[in-house]
Scaffold this motif. Structure first.
Motif, PDB file in Angstrom:
ATOM      1  N   LEU A  40      -5.339 -90.539 -28.034  1.00  0.00           N
ATOM      2  CA  LEU A  40      -4.618 -89.181 -28.615  1.00  0.00           C
ATOM      3  C   LEU A  40      -5.118 -88.198 -28.216  1.00  0.00           C
ATOM      4  CD1 LEU A  40      -2.797 -91.043 -31.732  1.00  0.00           C
ATOM      5  CD2 LEU A  40      -1.747 -90.275 -29.695  1.00  0.00           C
ATOM      6  N   ASP A  44      -3.905 -84.592 -26.902  1.00  0.00           N
ATOM      7  CA  ASP A  44      -3.759 -83.408 -27.722  1.00  0.00           C
ATOM      8  C   ASP A  44      -4.458 -81.971 -26.873  1.00  0.00           C
ATOM      9  OD1 ASP A  44      -2.520 -84.566 -29.703  1.00  0.00           O
ATOM     10  OD2 ASP A  44      -4.236 -84.773 -31.038  1.00  0.00           O
ATOM     11  N   THR A 134      -1.121 -78.888 -30.754  1.00  0.00           N
ATOM     12  CA  THR A 134      -0.814 -80.557 -31.253  1.00  0.00           C
ATOM     13  C   THR A 134      -2.237 -81.377 -31.746  1.00  0.00           C
ATOM     14  OG1 THR A 134       0.876 -80.468 -29.436  1.00  0.00           O
ATOM     15  CG2 THR A 134       0.214 -82.658 -30.443  1.00  0.00           C
ATOM     16  N   TYR A 136      -1.787 -84.764 -32.776  1.00  0.00           N
ATOM     17  CA  TYR A 136      -1.272 -86.037 -33.150  1.00  0.00           C
ATOM     18  C   TYR A 136      -2.606 -86.898 -33.741  1.00  0.00           C
ATOM     19  CZ  TYR A 136       3.438 -85.385 -31.133  1.00  0.00           C
ATOM     20  OH  TYR A 136       4.462 -84.986 -30.826  1.00  0.00           O
ATOM     21  N   ASP A 139      -2.878 -86.282 -37.167  1.00  0.00           N
ATOM     22  CA  ASP A 139      -1.673 -86.230 -37.952  1.00  0.00           C
ATOM     23  C   ASP A 139      -0.849 -87.697 -37.930  1.00  0.00           C
ATOM     24  OD1 ASP A 139      -1.688 -83.616 -39.091  1.00  0.00           O
ATOM     25  OD2 ASP A 139      -0.652 -82.911 -37.466  1.00  0.00           O
ATOM     26  N   TYR A 140      -1.421 -88.595 -37.112  1.00  0.00           N
ATOM     27  CA  TYR A 140      -0.686 -89.783 -37.016  1.00  0.00           C
ATOM     28  C   TYR A 140      -1.777 -90.926 -36.838  1.00  0.00           C
ATOM     29  CZ  TYR A 140       3.247 -86.684 -35.986  1.00  0.00           C
ATOM     30  OH  TYR A 140       4.503 -85.853 -36.123  1.00  0.00           O
ATOM     31  N   LEU A 160       3.541 -94.130 -33.381  1.00  0.00           N
ATOM     32  CA  LEU A 160       2.650 -93.364 -34.381  1.00  0.00           C
ATOM     33  C   LEU A 160       3.736 -93.070 -35.442  1.00  0.00           C
ATOM     34  CD1 LEU A 160       1.661 -90.688 -31.906  1.00  0.00           C
ATOM     35  CD2 LEU A 160       0.504 -92.827 -32.556  1.00  0.00           C
ATOM     36  N   ALA A 167       2.993 -83.290 -41.356  1.00  0.00           N
ATOM     37  CA  ALA A 167       2.995 -83.570 -39.887  1.00  0.00           C
ATOM     38  C   ALA A 167       4.441 -83.174 -39.487  1.00  0.00           C
ATOM     39  CB  ALA A 167       2.679 -84.932 -39.637  1.00  0.00           C
ATOM     40  N   TYR A 174       5.412 -92.447 -28.422  1.00  0.00           N
ATOM     41  CA  TYR A 174       4.550 -91.306 -27.377  1.00  0.00           C
ATOM     42  C   TYR A 174       4.058 -92.337 -26.099  1.00  0.00           C
ATOM     43  CZ  TYR A 174       1.729 -87.338 -26.676  1.00  0.00           C
ATOM     44  OH  TYR A 174       1.282 -85.906 -26.196  1.00  0.00           O
ATOM     45  N   SER A 186       7.962 -88.152 -25.484  1.00  0.00           N
ATOM     46  CA  SER A 186       7.847 -88.503 -27.079  1.00  0.00           C
ATOM     47  C   SER A 186       9.361 -88.640 -27.340  1.00  0.00           C
ATOM     48  CB  SER A 186       7.418 -87.510 -27.750  1.00  0.00           C
ATOM     49  OG  SER A 186       6.469 -87.191 -27.650  1.00  0.00           O
TER      50      SER A 186
END
Length: 256
Positions: A40, A44, A134, A136, A139-140, A160, A167, A174, A186
């Protein structure tokens, strides 16, 4: 009877171990040397999460037959970003500031910044958080990792789940290219599990990082899950590595 019970217990234990192994295989690294979070993080980076980068976004939204356009200048450093509206004239000078998942709206003549949510609609299918860098990976958390093929390209498919309420989305499916380590599609879901929009990504931009070319997003196309004709296209231009000073993210300076 005892013998049969021991066999049954052994069988149950064996099945449990096998099932656990299968489950773990979905969330363990599927690329040698990289965990799902590291995959990820790589993706990102191609969507703005770098130590100092600037770009412009041309947004065109078609919603219920109505077309709107915006041009936005984004300055980002890590997960902090400042977006300034350049056109049309009626929105010129407006700003969106994001610092560590907190976001504010700033408008010329407005004495105080207004706290807003990255989830709020910006224009068409784009949310406020879509124009920021981003994160991710932060945040996930991946609840499952599998493999899939999208348009002939082998991908990691990560499911995710948001780790915080700030978020931009609650849940995201994803698709990340295995060869390029960039996100190419996504799907976004509500808490109840309803898919409400999807997005595809292109990476025709490239920037030099430590002497090596790194792919950078060039287009994001967001499509409504219910009304397929509602499409928002975000085109990324003039991408450039820059030293972004702390003042760019100083809320007090921005409202002067």
């Amino acid at each position: 009877m005892n013998f049969e019970f021991r066999i049954s217990r052994f069988t149950f234990t064996a099945l449990f171990v096998i099932a656990s192994s299968v489950l773990l295989s979905h969330i363990q690294p599927v690329l040698a040397g990289l965990t799902p979070q590291e995959i990820l993080s790589r993706a990102d980076r191609a969507r703005g999460n770098m130590e100092g980068v600037e770009w412009e976004i041309e947004i065109e939204s078609v919603e219920r037959g109505r077309t709107q356009k915006r041009t936005i200048l984004v300055k980002a450093r890590g997960y902090n970003s400042l977006a300034e509206f350049l056109s049309p004239p009626k929105v010129k000078g407006r700003k969106l500031l994001m610092i560590d998942r907190n976001m504010w709206f700033i408008k010329p003549g407005l004495r105080k910044p207004v706290p807003i949510s990255p989830r709020q609609k910006l224009m068409g299918g784009a949310s406020n958080g879509d124009i920021a860098s981003t994160n991710y990976a932060g945040d996930y958390e991946p609840t499952s990792v599998s493999e899939d093929t999208l348009n002939g390209e082998p991908c990691f498919l990560l499911d995710l789940k948001a780790t915080n309420k700030r978020a931009t989305y609650d849940r995201v499916k994803y698709w990340i290219s295995k060869a390029r380590l960039v996100g190419i599609k996504s799907e976004f879901f509500t808490v109840s599990g309803k898919r409400f929009k999807s997005a595809t990504f292109e990476y025709e931009n490239s920037i030099m990082v430590e002497g090596r070319p790194v792919a950078f997003v060039s287009k994001m196309v967001i499509t409504d899950a219910v009304i397929q004709d509602n499409v928002t296209t975000m085109t990324y231009e003039k991408v450039e590595l820059k030293v972004i000073p702390d003042a760019a993210f100083n809320l007090n300076l921005l409202v002067r």
